[in-house]
Design a protein around this motif. Structure first.
Motif, PDB file in Angstrom:
ATOM      1  N   ILE A  26      54.002 -16.875   1.566  1.00 47.78           N
ATOM      2  CA  ILE A  26      53.306 -17.149   0.306  1.00 47.78           C
ATOM      3  C   ILE A  26      54.274 -17.776  -0.697  1.00 47.78           C
ATOM      4  O   ILE A  26      53.968 -18.802  -1.314  1.00 47.78           O
ATOM      5  N   ASP A  27      55.437 -17.170  -0.860  1.00 47.45           N
ATOM      6  CA  ASP A  27      56.418 -17.685  -1.811  1.00 47.45           C
ATOM      7  C   ASP A  27      56.864 -19.091  -1.438  1.00 47.45           C
ATOM      8  O   ASP A  27      57.004 -19.962  -2.304  1.00 47.45           O
ATOM      9  N   LEU A  32      56.818 -24.914  -2.493  1.00 51.94           N
ATOM     10  CA  LEU A  32      56.606 -26.296  -2.054  1.00 51.94           C
ATOM     11  C   LEU A  32      55.526 -26.980  -2.888  1.00 51.94           C
ATOM     12  O   LEU A  32      55.671 -28.145  -3.276  1.00 51.94           O
ATOM     13  N   PHE A  33      54.450 -26.259  -3.170  1.00 50.04           N
ATOM     14  CA  PHE A  33      53.377 -26.810  -3.986  1.00 50.04           C
ATOM     15  C   PHE A  33      53.909 -27.205  -5.369  1.00 50.04           C
ATOM     16  O   PHE A  33      53.625 -28.296  -5.862  1.00 50.04           O
ATOM     17  N   GLY A  64      44.797 -25.991   0.549  1.00 52.70           N
ATOM     18  CA  GLY A  64      45.626 -25.114   1.371  1.00 52.70           C
ATOM     19  C   GLY A  64      46.146 -23.894   0.631  1.00 52.70           C
ATOM     20  O   GLY A  64      46.355 -22.855   1.234  1.00 52.70           O
ATOM     21  N   VAL A  65      46.349 -24.015  -0.690  1.00 52.35           N
ATOM     22  CA  VAL A  65      46.835 -22.868  -1.464  1.00 52.35           C
ATOM     23  C   VAL A  65      45.708 -22.121  -2.159  1.00 52.35           C
ATOM     24  O   VAL A  65      45.943 -21.092  -2.781  1.00 52.35           O
ATOM     25  N   ALA A  95      46.186 -25.266 -12.163  1.00 54.28           N
ATOM     26  CA  ALA A  95      46.658 -24.649 -10.921  1.00 54.28           C
ATOM     27  C   ALA A  95      48.129 -24.264 -11.040  1.00 54.28           C
ATOM     28  O   ALA A  95      48.527 -23.172 -10.630  1.00 54.28           O
ATOM     29  N   LEU A  96      48.942 -25.138 -11.620  1.00 57.92           N
ATOM     30  CA  LEU A  96      50.366 -24.837 -11.777  1.00 57.92           C
ATOM     31  C   LEU A  96      50.589 -23.652 -12.723  1.00 57.92           C
ATOM     32  O   LEU A  96      51.481 -22.838 -12.493  1.00 57.92           O
TER      33      LEU A  96
END
Length: 116
Positions: A26-27, A32-33, A64-65, A95-96
């Motif tokens: 998850i981390d 990466l995102f 994907g996230v 989202a960020l």
């Protein structure tokens, strides 16, 4: 920033299920995102030659996230054109922000959890 600051822009339950609850995965996925978002943001401009490729890439990463609203905004921009890029930028920022709040909460929890 903590979990209470989440807006719902990202379905972290989806991500947690997808990663089978593996905190390291998850981390890593969220890191990466976040890293990629910096690159994508510069391409979300109608004058950028690669805006359509950026939107397509963001769409897949977002879904994907668990950032489904962002993925949907990207899909709309793909079909309706650069006029929809502002909605992609807004959804990406939301989202960020949620990713930052979630990561902050996870960091706080790791401080509270005794290591054995």
């Amino acid at each position: 920033m903590a979990r209470r600051d989440l807006t719902g822009a990202v379905d972290f339950g989806f991500l947690e299920d997808f990663a089978a609850g593996d905190a390291e995965v998850i981390d890593e996925v969220l890191a990466l995102f976040r890293e990629q978002a910096a690159m994508w943001s510069t391409m979300l401009d109608a004058t950028s030659e690669g805006w359509l490729d950026a939107v397509h890439t963001i769409k897949g990463a977002a879904r994907g996230v668990g950032a489904f609203a962002l993925g949907d905004a990207c899909e709309t921009a793909e079909t309706e054109g650069a006029v929809r890029l502002e909605s992609v930028r807004v959804a990406l920022q939301a989202a960020l922000a949620d990713v930052a709040a979630y990561a902050h909460e996870r960091a706080l929890q790791s401080l509270k959890t005794p290591r054995g």
